[in-house]
Design a protein around this motif. Structure first.
Motif, short mmCIF file in Angstrom:
data_model
loop_
_atom_site.label_atom_id
_atom_site.label_comp_id
_atom_site.label_asym_id
_atom_site.label_seq_id
_atom_site.Cartn_x
_atom_site.Cartn_y
_atom_site.Cartn_z
N UNK A 84 0.85 -1.20 0.00
CA UNK A 84 0.00 0.00 0.00
C UNK A 84 0.87 1.24 0.00
N UNK A 85 0.43 2.24 -0.76
CA UNK A 85 1.16 3.51 -0.80
C UNK A 85 0.46 4.52 0.08
N UNK A 86 1.22 5.13 0.99
CA UNK A 86 0.67 6.11 1.90
C UNK A 86 1.04 7.53 1.52
N UNK A 87 0.98 8.41 2.49
CA UNK A 87 1.30 9.81 2.25
C UNK A 87 2.78 9.96 1.92
N UNK A 88 3.07 10.95 1.11
CA UNK A 88 4.45 11.26 0.68
C UNK A 88 5.12 10.05 0.03
N UNK A 89 4.29 9.25 -0.67
CA UNK A 89 4.76 8.09 -1.43
C UNK A 89 5.41 7.01 -0.56
N UNK A 90 5.09 6.99 0.73
CA UNK A 90 5.61 5.92 1.59
C UNK A 90 4.92 4.60 1.22
#
Length: 224
Positions: A84-90
């Motif tokens: 899964x990709x989170x905020x700021x491409x984490x």
């Protein structure tokens, strides 16, 4: 040819070359290879990948839940993870849960949330419970059907005729959607409560039951 057949043909041309002894690579990476495939082709793909994985690392990316379902139902040894990709491409990588466990987790979180109105819980929780029970029953049924050598088409037809929670459980437990499961249902106190929740409106008492009972569910098979 259909899109699924074209994908299968492409794999039939690519995989022998990728698995050739002359290949310098000891890994294979596939991106969404089963899209548009029918269930029997998905199972065939999983079996081919299982064989390839005996001599090399195989990584398959897919948005299609049928791939993970086939792996579980066929008893194939594989590690299934969710990316899964989170905020700021984490990027977060976690071990994937079965659909049944995901529904149980969602139901438990909803039941425990003090900010969700009770009338919302009464409307949403029964559906989540039903989906959890049906997902667990489906995995059990398809696994047993595969072990018995039944054709995938036959299993699909039988499952599609099980249109209620009791019918789905009867099919999973007895192999007959019309079988009597009252003995199984009464053997454990939470089974009747869970089926009652899944079959109708969830009262405040049901919500409290969910909070306590779901803590003990570590796997879908715990329901059976």
């Amino acid at each position: 040819m259909s899109q699924g057949e074209l994908h299968a043909l492409s794999l039939a041309l690519f995989l022998p070359r990728a698995a050739s002894p002359a290949s310098p690579f000891r890994f294979i990476v596939l991106d969404d290879p089963i899209q548009a495939m029918d269930p029997s082709k998905v199972e065939g793909f999983v079996r081919v990948v299982e064989e390839l994985a005996q001599t090399r690392q195989v990584i398959v990316f897919s948005h299609d839940d049928r791939l993970a379902s086939a792996i579980r139902q066929l008893g194939v040894t594989a590690r299934v993870v969710e990316v899964a990709r989170g905020s700021q491409s984490s990027v977060a990588v976690t071990n994937a849960q079965s659909p049944a466990l995901r529904f149980v987790s969602d139901a438990r979180a909803l039941a425990k949330d003090p900010d969700v109105p009770e009338d919302v819980k009464r409307r949403v929780l029964p559906g989540l419970c039903r989906l959890a029970i049906e997902a667990a029953a489906r995995d059990v049924f398809y696994t047993r059907q595969h072990q018995a050598g039944a054709a995938r088409e036959t299993s699909e037809a039988e499952w599609s005729d099980a249109r209620s929670v009791p019918a789905a459980l009867a099919l999973a437990l007895k192999g007959d959607r019309d079988a009597d499961i009252s003995g199984w249902r009464s053997a454990k106190p939470w089974r009747s409560k869970s089926m009652g929740i899944a079959g109708g409106e969830c009262t405040a008492e049901c919500s409290a039951t969910l909070q306590m009972r779901w803590r003990t569910y570590n796997a879908p098979s715990t329901m059976f």
